[in-house]
Design a protein around this motif. Structure first.
Motif, PDB file in Angstrom:
ATOM      1  N   LEU A   1      72.388 -27.421  17.287  1.00 36.18           N
ATOM      2  CA  LEU A   1      72.204 -25.990  16.628  1.00 36.18           C
ATOM      3  C   LEU A   1      70.694 -25.938  15.964  1.00 36.18           C
ATOM      4  CD1 LEU A   1      75.300 -25.676  14.458  1.00 36.18           C
ATOM      5  CD2 LEU A   1      74.958 -24.168  16.194  1.00 36.18           C
ATOM      6  N   SER A   2      69.942 -24.774  16.310  1.00 32.76           N
ATOM      7  CA  SER A   2      68.777 -24.762  15.720  1.00 32.76           C
ATOM      8  C   SER A   2      68.884 -24.106  14.258  1.00 32.76           C
ATOM      9  CB  SER A   2      67.787 -23.894  16.522  1.00 32.76           C
ATOM     10  OG  SER A   2      68.273 -22.400  16.333  1.00 32.76           O
ATOM     11  N   GLY A   3      67.910 -24.510  13.507  1.00 28.57           N
ATOM     12  CA  GLY A   3      68.085 -23.905  12.141  1.00 28.57           C
ATOM     13  C   GLY A   3      68.259 -22.395  11.998  1.00 28.57           C
TER      14      GLY A   3
ATOM     15  N   ILE B   1      71.500 -30.578  13.883  1.00 28.13           N
ATOM     16  CA  ILE B   1      71.073 -29.201  13.312  1.00 28.13           C
ATOM     17  C   ILE B   1      69.469 -29.371  13.124  1.00 28.13           C
ATOM     18  CG2 ILE B   1      71.584 -27.229  11.632  1.00 28.13           C
ATOM     19  CD1 ILE B   1      74.328 -28.630  10.964  1.00 28.13           C
ATOM     20  N   GLY B   2      68.811 -28.348  13.435  1.00 26.06           N
ATOM     21  CA  GLY B   2      67.453 -28.361  13.249  1.00 26.06           C
ATOM     22  C   GLY B   2      67.072 -27.874  11.627  1.00 26.06           C
ATOM     23  N   GLY B   3      65.871 -27.494  11.481  1.00 28.43           N
ATOM     24  CA  GLY B   3      65.569 -27.102  10.254  1.00 28.43           C
ATOM     25  C   GLY B   3      64.540 -25.929  10.309  1.00 28.43           C
TER      26      GLY B   3
ATOM     27  N   ILE C   1      63.785 -23.345   7.508  1.00 26.80           N
ATOM     28  CA  ILE C   1      63.621 -23.737   6.120  1.00 26.80           C
ATOM     29  C   ILE C   1      61.947 -24.191   6.166  1.00 26.80           C
ATOM     30  CG2 ILE C   1      63.601 -25.276   4.053  1.00 26.80           C
ATOM     31  CD1 ILE C   1      66.678 -25.359   4.981  1.00 26.80           C
ATOM     32  N   PHE C   2      61.797 -25.163   7.301  1.00 25.34           N
ATOM     33  CA  PHE C   2      60.362 -25.788   7.321  1.00 25.34           C
ATOM     34  C   PHE C   2      60.143 -26.517   8.682  1.00 25.34           C
ATOM     35  CE2 PHE C   2      56.816 -28.504   6.469  1.00 25.34           C
ATOM     36  CZ  PHE C   2      56.026 -27.668   5.719  1.00 25.34           C
ATOM     37  N   ARG C   3      59.136 -26.133   9.257  1.00 25.84           N
ATOM     38  CA  ARG C   3      58.645 -26.828  10.497  1.00 25.84           C
ATOM     39  C   ARG C   3      57.318 -27.526  10.297  1.00 25.84           C
ATOM     40  NH1 ARG C   3      60.746 -22.555  13.832  1.00 25.84           N
ATOM     41  NH2 ARG C   3      62.306 -23.342  14.924  1.00 25.84           N
TER      42      ARG C   3
ATOM     43  N   ALA D   1      54.486 -33.096   6.627  1.00 27.00           N
ATOM     44  CA  ALA D   1      54.814 -31.746   7.129  1.00 27.00           C
ATOM     45  C   ALA D   1      56.040 -32.240   7.621  1.00 27.00           C
ATOM     46  CB  ALA D   1      53.875 -30.856   7.606  1.00 27.00           C
ATOM     47  N   ASP D   2      55.921 -33.073   8.826  1.00 29.13           N
ATOM     48  CA  ASP D   2      57.328 -33.439   9.532  1.00 29.13           C
ATOM     49  C   ASP D   2      58.440 -34.077   8.673  1.00 29.13           C
ATOM     50  OD1 ASP D   2      56.704 -32.289  11.957  1.00 29.13           O
ATOM     51  OD2 ASP D   2      55.572 -34.469  12.552  1.00 29.13           O
ATOM     52  N   TYR D   3      58.042 -34.867   7.611  1.00 31.79           N
ATOM     53  CA  TYR D   3      59.005 -35.417   6.752  1.00 31.79           C
ATOM     54  C   TYR D   3      59.803 -34.262   6.023  1.00 31.79           C
ATOM     55  CZ  TYR D   3      58.130 -40.223   7.837  1.00 31.79           C
ATOM     56  OH  TYR D   3      58.020 -41.565   8.365  1.00 31.79           O
TER      57      TYR D   3
ATOM     58  N   ALA E   1      68.403 -35.366   9.432  1.00 33.15           N
ATOM     59  CA  ALA E   1      67.167 -35.892   9.406  1.00 33.15           C
ATOM     60  C   ALA E   1      66.515 -36.327  10.763  1.00 33.15           C
ATOM     61  CB  ALA E   1      67.023 -37.006   8.396  1.00 33.15           C
ATOM     62  N   GLY E   2      67.030 -35.705  11.883  1.00 34.77           N
ATOM     63  CA  GLY E   2      66.372 -35.864  13.087  1.00 34.77           C
ATOM     64  C   GLY E   2      66.376 -37.134  13.944  1.00 34.77           C
ATOM     65  N   THR E   3      65.311 -37.554  13.976  1.00 33.04           N
ATOM     66  CA  THR E   3      65.114 -39.082  14.614  1.00 33.04           C
ATOM     67  C   THR E   3      64.704 -39.963  13.357  1.00 33.04           C
ATOM     68  OG1 THR E   3      62.661 -38.972  15.278  1.00 33.04           O
ATOM     69  CG2 THR E   3      64.614 -38.266  17.094  1.00 33.04           C
ATOM     70  N   GLY E   4      64.440 -39.318  12.208  1.00 33.90           N
ATOM     71  CA  GLY E   4      63.952 -39.800  11.427  1.00 33.90           C
ATOM     72  C   GLY E   4      62.290 -40.500  11.321  1.00 33.90           C
ATOM     73  N   ASN E   5      61.942 -39.702  12.294  1.00 33.55           N
ATOM     74  CA  ASN E   5      60.252 -39.998  12.786  1.00 33.55           C
ATOM     75  C   ASN E   5      59.419 -38.874  12.855  1.00 33.55           C
ATOM     76  OD1 ASN E   5      60.478 -43.178  13.054  1.00 33.55           O
ATOM     77  ND2 ASN E   5      61.946 -42.350  14.919  1.00 33.55           N
ATOM     78  N   PRO E   6      58.519 -38.802  12.237  1.00 38.01           N
ATOM     79  CA  PRO E   6      57.593 -37.486  12.451  1.00 38.01           C
ATOM     80  C   PRO E   6      57.116 -37.279  13.847  1.00 38.01           C
ATOM     81  CG  PRO E   6      56.278 -39.235  11.199  1.00 38.01           C
ATOM     82  CD  PRO E   6      57.695 -39.812  11.426  1.00 38.01           C
ATOM     83  N   PHE E   7      56.512 -36.482  14.334  1.00 40.99           N
ATOM     84  CA  PHE E   7      56.070 -35.997  15.679  1.00 40.99           C
ATOM     85  C   PHE E   7      57.112 -35.961  16.770  1.00 40.99           C
ATOM     86  CE2 PHE E   7      52.702 -38.263  13.336  1.00 40.99           C
ATOM     87  CZ  PHE E   7      51.523 -37.218  13.459  1.00 40.99           C
TER      88      PHE E   7
HETATM   89  N1  UDP Z   1      61.438 -33.262  12.598  1.00 40.45           N
HETATM   90  C1  UDP Z   1      60.780 -34.558  12.859  1.00 40.45           C
HETATM   91  N2  UDP Z   1      61.229 -35.338  13.592  1.00 40.45           N
HETATM   92  C2  UDP Z   1      62.448 -35.427  13.917  1.00 40.45           C
HETATM   93  C3  UDP Z   1      63.092 -33.991  13.960  1.00 40.45           C
HETATM   94  C4  UDP Z   1      62.432 -33.155  13.163  1.00 40.45           C
HETATM   95  O1  UDP Z   1      59.538 -34.787  12.253  1.00 40.45           O
HETATM   96  O2  UDP Z   1      63.145 -36.226  14.605  1.00 40.45           O
HETATM   97  C5  UDP Z   1      60.682 -32.293  11.862  1.00 40.45           C
HETATM   98  C6  UDP Z   1      59.701 -31.472  12.462  1.00 40.45           C
HETATM   99  O3  UDP Z   1      58.878 -31.085  11.485  1.00 40.45           O
HETATM  100  C7  UDP Z   1      60.337 -30.421  12.750  1.00 40.45           C
HETATM  101  C8  UDP Z   1      61.365 -30.081  11.505  1.00 40.45           C
HETATM  102  O4  UDP Z   1      61.794 -31.479  11.253  1.00 40.45           O
HETATM  103  O5  UDP Z   1      59.517 -29.116  12.887  1.00 40.45           O
HETATM  104  C9  UDP Z   1      62.529 -29.159  11.840  1.00 40.45           C
HETATM  105  O6  UDP Z   1      63.267 -29.410  13.069  1.00 40.45           O
HETATM  106  P1  UDP Z   1      63.268 -28.616  14.534  1.00 40.45           P
HETATM  107  O7  UDP Z   1      61.879 -27.708  14.610  1.00 40.45           O
HETATM  108  O8  UDP Z   1      63.533 -29.375  15.675  1.00 40.45           O
HETATM  109  O9  UDP Z   1      64.259 -27.651  14.105  1.00 40.45           O
HETATM  110  P2  UDP Z   1      64.963 -26.398  14.978  1.00 40.45           P
HETATM  111  O10 UDP Z   1      63.623 -25.711  15.852  1.00 40.45           O
HETATM  112  O11 UDP Z   1      65.984 -26.714  15.846  1.00 40.45           O
HETATM  113  O12 UDP Z   1      65.612 -25.398  13.683  1.00 40.45           O
END
Ligand code: UDP
Length: 252
Positions: A28-30, A67-69, A72-74, A88-90, A148-154
């Motif tokens: 699910l995307s945020g 679930i994405g984020g 709230i913040f990208r 920013a990724d964290y 927390a996604g993969t736990g890794n930035p980028f």
């Molecule tokens: N992110 C990250 N590593 C990951 C997953 C997410 O750094 O493994 C960060 C990244 O900055 C991303 C943000 O978390 O922009 C939110 O995730 P995403 O953009 O994938 O969310 P969605 O578009 O699905 O809501």
């Protein structure tokens, strides 16, 4: 055990179509949780989506979620404003934890047992991600929410979805969107955009179709996990897709 549970539950509802998939990951995307808002979560939408997930759990399917984020913040937006990209990724990953807790709350209100497992350990809030633990929770019928996604930035949560689906040996990766499948262009903007019923991973990559990011598609391809794109806003849509019914695009 899980397969039997699925079969028993499915057989117990007369007239139910057989389940196509026993264990699935729903991405699910945020933004899917934002409703009409410009930012954050709409609790009514979170409850609705939880209801869709409950239907599928009640059918006996083992469900896990990423679930994405983006509501709230990208990370990329932060970087565009001069922030260090990793920082920013964290922040983006922390945003996914907020969404995961909101979804856990909604699912538990609907009496669906859940566990949130975070790739960034935060022991006062949720469990850390441990693959074997996650598998055990799923076998017990709990919905596992990977935070927390993969736990890794980028990386993105699309990649996290393909990664966790591979680790959990899911039968399918479900990508919830606002529309009923993959189109050649955004159907909200382009009137005669072509809709696809079926695509190969290579079609998606070579035509740059907006399904999931390329690393997620490549990993799903390598793990031979089909990606099913469907609308989470169609009532009962998720449950129908689990039976091979309704409208969706399959990438395999
Ligand atoms: N992110 C990250 N590593 C990951 C997953 C997410 O750094 O493994 C960060 C990244 O900055 C991303 C943000 O978390 O922009 C939110 O995730 P995403 O953009 O994938 O969310 P969605 O578009 O699905 O809501």
């Amino acid at each position: 055990m899980s397969a039997n549970l699925a079969e028993q539950k499915n057989m117990s509802s007369p007239g139910a179509s057989p389940l196509r998939y026993k264990r699935v990951l729903l991405k699910l995307s945020g933004e899917a949780l934002m409703g009409g808002r410009d930012y954050g979560l709409d609790p009514a939408i979170v409850d609705r989506v939880a209801g869709e997930i409950k239907q599928v759990v009640d059918m006996g399917v083992e469900v896990c979620l990423v679930i994405g984020g983006g509501n709230i913040f990208r990370g990329v937006s932060g970087a565009a404003q001069g922030m260090d990209r990793s920082t920013a990724d964290y922040m983006g990953m922390l945003a996914t934890v907020i969404n995961a807790l909101a979804m856990q709350n909604a699912l538990e209100k609907a009496e669906v047992p859940t566990r949130v497992l975070s790739a960034i350990p935060m022991s006062s809030v949720c469990e850390p991600y441990i693959r074997r633990k996650a598998q055990r929770h799923m076998e017990k019928g709990r919905v596992v929410i990977f935070a927390a996604g993969t736990g890794n930035p980028f990386f993105t949560t699309d990649s996290a979805a393909a990664l966790r689906a591979s680790e959990m040996q899911c039968d399918a990766l479900l990508k919830a969107t606002k529309v009923d499948g993959v189109y050649s262009a955004d159907p909200a903007k382009v009137k005669d955009a072509k809709r696809y019923d079926r695509l190969s991973y290579l079609d998606v990559l070579s035509q740059d179709l907006q399904v999931m990011d390329t690393s997620a598609i490549s990993l799903a391809r390598q793990s031979k996990i089909p990606i099913l794109v469907f609308s989470i806003f169609e009532t009962g849509g998720f449950a129908q897709v689990m039976q091979g019914k309704g409208r969706f695009t399959i990438v395999e």
